[in-house]
Scaffold this active site. Structure first.
Site, PDB file in Angstrom:
ATOM      1  N   GLY A  50       0.869  -1.181   0.000  1.00  0.00           N
ATOM      2  CA  GLY A  50       0.000   0.000   0.000  1.00  0.00           C
ATOM      3  C   GLY A  50       0.891   1.212   0.000  1.00  0.00           C
ATOM      4  O   GLY A  50       1.851   1.273  -0.760  1.00  0.00           O
ATOM      5  N   SER A  52       3.405   3.138   2.377  1.00  0.00           N
ATOM      6  CA  SER A  52       4.063   2.943   3.674  1.00  0.00           C
ATOM      7  C   SER A  52       3.969   4.166   4.576  1.00  0.00           C
ATOM      8  O   SER A  52       3.895   4.030   5.800  1.00  0.00           O
ATOM      9  CB  SER A  52       5.515   2.515   3.475  1.00  0.00           C
ATOM     10  OG  SER A  52       6.201   3.419   2.651  1.00  0.00           O
ATOM     11  N   CYS A  82       6.000  -5.552   0.049  1.00  0.00           N
ATOM     12  CA  CYS A  82       6.065  -4.224  -0.569  1.00  0.00           C
ATOM     13  C   CYS A  82       6.110  -3.104   0.478  1.00  0.00           C
ATOM     14  O   CYS A  82       7.123  -2.966   1.154  1.00  0.00           O
ATOM     15  CB  CYS A  82       4.931  -4.078  -1.575  1.00  0.00           C
ATOM     16  SG  CYS A  82       5.350  -2.924  -2.879  1.00  0.00           S
ATOM     17  N   HIS A 174       4.307  -8.789  -4.838  1.00  0.00           N
ATOM     18  CA  HIS A 174       2.947  -9.031  -4.342  1.00  0.00           C
ATOM     19  C   HIS A 174       2.499 -10.481  -4.542  1.00  0.00           C
ATOM     20  O   HIS A 174       1.833 -10.779  -5.527  1.00  0.00           O
ATOM     21  CB  HIS A 174       1.972  -8.090  -5.063  1.00  0.00           C
ATOM     22  CG  HIS A 174       2.132  -6.664  -4.672  1.00  0.00           C
ATOM     23  ND1 HIS A 174       1.420  -6.086  -3.648  1.00  0.00           N
ATOM     24  CD2 HIS A 174       2.964  -5.704  -5.147  1.00  0.00           C
ATOM     25  CE1 HIS A 174       1.780  -4.824  -3.500  1.00  0.00           C
ATOM     26  NE2 HIS A 174       2.723  -4.562  -4.407  1.00  0.00           N
ATOM     27  N   GLU A 176       0.177 -11.920  -3.159  1.00  0.00           N
ATOM     28  CA  GLU A 176      -1.286 -12.008  -3.022  1.00  0.00           C
ATOM     29  C   GLU A 176      -1.989 -11.750  -4.352  1.00  0.00           C
ATOM     30  O   GLU A 176      -3.195 -11.944  -4.453  1.00  0.00           O
ATOM     31  CB  GLU A 176      -1.771 -11.022  -1.939  1.00  0.00           C
ATOM     32  CG  GLU A 176      -1.778  -9.548  -2.326  1.00  0.00           C
ATOM     33  CD  GLU A 176      -0.382  -8.888  -2.307  1.00  0.00           C
ATOM     34  OE1 GLU A 176       0.632  -9.608  -2.191  1.00  0.00           O
ATOM     35  OE2 GLU A 176      -0.323  -7.646  -2.455  1.00  0.00           O
TER      36      GLU A 176
HETATM   37  N1  GLN Z   1       6.158   2.576  -2.976  1.00  0.00           N
HETATM   38  C1  GLN Z   1       5.261   2.250  -1.900  1.00  0.00           C
HETATM   39  C2  GLN Z   1       5.759   2.733  -0.554  1.00  0.00           C
HETATM   40  O1  GLN Z   1       6.916   2.979  -0.357  1.00  0.00           O
HETATM   41  C3  GLN Z   1       5.026   0.757  -1.842  1.00  0.00           C
HETATM   42  C4  GLN Z   1       4.244   0.300  -3.040  1.00  0.00           C
HETATM   43  C5  GLN Z   1       3.421  -0.929  -2.811  1.00  0.00           C
HETATM   44  O2  GLN Z   1       3.193  -1.360  -1.663  1.00  0.00           O
HETATM   45  N2  GLN Z   1       2.908  -1.496  -3.875  1.00  0.00           N
HETATM   46  O3  GLN Z   1       4.947   2.859   0.313  1.00  0.00           O
END
Ligand code: GLN
Length: 193
Positions: A50, A52, A82, A174, A176
């Site tokens: 998501g 961060s 991620c 990912h 999921e």
């Molecule tokens: N670039 C996002 C971050 O640093 C992470 C992207 C993702 O979770 N798909 O929060």
């Protein structure tokens, strides 16, 4: 019955819930963790992808950041993907916007693959897996430094994109979003061990 908690503050929570239910095949249930106190009943936890910065803020304001740290230090297995990978790290390049939880001895580069490669797929050679794993990357971070106790599981070029330290399994991609459940199976093995 196992209980796996998906930290459900922001990000692709429902995809993680569905994927974990599929991986469990009836051996347990999945709980969406939104409030302090709920983690106590979980045998394992998932920290989704998501944004961060947003997840960090919400973990801190809800008091769940400390709870998550205590769970990790007591050995509760965590699958971090991620943005979740960014959050479990000790250090983040540049930045300052995200205060990582310091659960894993790694340094992260956020959005490490650049804007021209916002999303891509790659076939990974993964330590312990016989066949390549096709991974989906979305504005993905990369692990740019690993400490001694960290086991590197896969790379894209120089960048480490999958690693494990004790009970934490951290992925830049990912699992999921694809039907290949091998990383979920690795995680569930950690949990049943
Ligand atoms: N670039 C996002 C971050 O640093 C992470 C992207 C993702 O979770 N798909 O929060």
């Amino acid at each position: 019955m196992l209980c796996i908690g998906v930290i459900a503050l922001q990000g692709d929570v429902s995809e993680h819930v569905l994927a974990m239910q599929r991986a469990l095949q009836g051996r347990g249930e999945v709980l969406e963790v939104r409030r302090p106190g709920q983690m106590a009943q979980c045998d394992g936890l998932v920290l989704p992808g998501g944004e961060s910065t947003t997840i960090c803020r919400q973990l801190e304001s809800s008091g769940m950041a400390e709870e998550l740290q205590r769970a990790a230090w007591s050995g509760v297995p965590i699958l971090a993907t991620c943005a979740g990978l960014v959050l479990v790290s000790k250090r983040i390049e540049g930045d300052g916007k995200v205060r990582p939880l310091g659960l894993m001895d790694i340094k992260i580069g956020r959005n490490a693959f650049g804007s021209q490669r916002e999303s891509f797929e790659a076939d990974l050679e993964v330590q312990g897996l016989e066949q390549p794993y096709r991974a989906v990357f979305i504005r993905a971070p990369a692990i740019v430094e690993v400490g001694e106790g960290v086991q590197v599981l896969a790379r894209v070029g120089e960048a480490v994109v999958a690693a494990r330290q004790k009970s934490i399994l951290a992925l830049a991609f990912h699992p999921e979003l694809t039907s290949d459940m091998r990383f979920h199976q690795i995680f569930l093995k950690m949990l049943e061990a």
